[in-house]
Design a protein around this motif. Structure first.
Motif, PDB file in Angstrom:
ATOM      1  N   GLY A   1     -10.989 -46.889 -30.474  1.00 36.55           N
ATOM      2  CA  GLY A   1     -10.956 -46.986 -29.025  1.00 36.55           C
ATOM      3  C   GLY A   1     -10.455 -48.337 -28.557  1.00 36.55           C
TER       4      GLY A   1
ATOM      5  N   LEU B   1      -6.375 -49.034 -27.628  1.00 43.12           N
ATOM      6  CA  LEU B   1      -5.828 -48.949 -26.281  1.00 43.12           C
ATOM      7  C   LEU B   1      -5.991 -50.294 -25.587  1.00 43.12           C
TER       8      LEU B   1
ATOM      9  N   SER C   1      -9.229 -46.849 -18.236  1.00 50.08           N
ATOM     10  CA  SER C   1      -8.301 -46.285 -19.213  1.00 50.08           C
ATOM     11  C   SER C   1      -9.027 -45.791 -20.458  1.00 50.08           C
ATOM     12  N   ILE C   2     -10.282 -46.192 -20.633  1.00 45.95           N
ATOM     13  CA  ILE C   2     -11.130 -45.681 -21.703  1.00 45.95           C
ATOM     14  C   ILE C   2     -12.408 -45.147 -21.073  1.00 45.95           C
TER      15      ILE C   2
ATOM     16  N   TYR D   1     -11.677 -39.720 -30.988  1.00 47.01           N
ATOM     17  CA  TYR D   1     -10.857 -40.350 -29.974  1.00 47.01           C
ATOM     18  C   TYR D   1      -9.890 -39.312 -29.454  1.00 47.01           C
ATOM     19  N   TYR D   2      -9.970 -39.023 -28.187  1.00 47.60           N
ATOM     20  CA  TYR D   2      -9.160 -37.991 -27.557  1.00 47.60           C
ATOM     21  C   TYR D   2      -8.268 -38.678 -26.534  1.00 47.60           C
ATOM     22  N   TRP D   3      -6.945 -38.513 -26.679  1.00 46.80           N
ATOM     23  CA  TRP D   3      -5.987 -39.191 -25.822  1.00 46.80           C
ATOM     24  C   TRP D   3      -5.626 -38.315 -24.638  1.00 46.80           C
TER      25      TRP D   3
ATOM     26  N   SER E   1      -2.970 -38.365 -20.913  1.00 47.87           N
ATOM     27  CA  SER E   1      -1.801 -39.073 -20.402  1.00 47.87           C
ATOM     28  C   SER E   1      -1.266 -38.434 -19.133  1.00 47.87           C
TER      29      SER E   1
ATOM     30  N   THR F   1      -1.480 -43.819 -20.191  1.00 41.48           N
ATOM     31  CA  THR F   1      -2.181 -43.424 -21.404  1.00 41.48           C
ATOM     32  C   THR F   1      -3.627 -43.870 -21.333  1.00 41.48           C
TER      33      THR F   1
ATOM     34  N   ALA G   1      -7.874 -42.945 -23.137  1.00 43.28           N
ATOM     35  CA  ALA G   1      -8.622 -42.365 -24.247  1.00 43.28           C
ATOM     36  C   ALA G   1     -10.025 -42.004 -23.795  1.00 43.28           C
TER      37      ALA G   1
END
Length: 153
Positions: free
Chosen positions: A25, A28, A60-61, A114-116, A118, A130, A132
């Motif tokens: 994680g 990113l 973003s996370i 970890y799943y992305w 976008s 982008t 996560a």
């Protein structure tokens, strides 16, 4: 906005800053970090926003303390149109986000990892937006590699 020290403390608290924790994680490593909140029905909830002229998700996370369902609200405050391509077990989700709009998706993430996600439209300065979703927890015994035990904090 969080200060650099607050961000470092949060990274440490949720385990994104050390080997054998949720270290991927940290790859990113840009933007803010948010934590999903568990509702009375057991579902986790989080909100992600696109701020004007920033070309990034905020946060973003998103960190989920455990696997399960996540109700994700997406808000596009930008003057441009974006979309959200989201992970979910069984099938990805796609939400079109015209300028100054919002959408909601229910995601099922049934294991740690970890799943992305976008916004791949418009190229958004070369990489798209982008983000996560980091699901904390250990892999089930049947999914673990046959290797010597690794150090754990």
């Amino acid at each position: 906005m969080t200060s650099i020290q607050e961000r470092a403390d949060l990274l440490n608290k949720i385990g994104l800053d050390a080997q054998n924790k949720a270290s991927l994680g940290a790859v990113l490593g840009t933007g803010n970090i948010g934590q999903a909140v568990e509702g009375p029905d057991g579902r986790l909830q989080a909100t992600v926003r696109i701020n004007p002229d920033e070309l990034t998700w905020d946060p973003s996370i998103v960190v989920m303390p455990h696997e399960g369902d996540l109700e994700l609200e997406l808000i596009n405050d930008d003057r441009n149109t974006h979309c959200a391509l989201l992970p979910s077990n069984g099938d990805r989700k796609f939400i079109w986000l015209v300028n100054h709009s919002r959408g909601r998706a229910t995601l099922n993430l049934d294991g740690p990892g970890y799943y992305w996600f976008s916004s791949p439209t418009g190229n958004d300065e070369g990489r798209g937006l982008t983000g996560a979703i980091v699901v904390l927890g250990d892999a089930p015994p049947e999914a673990r590699l046959d290797r010597p035990p690794q150090p754990r904090p």
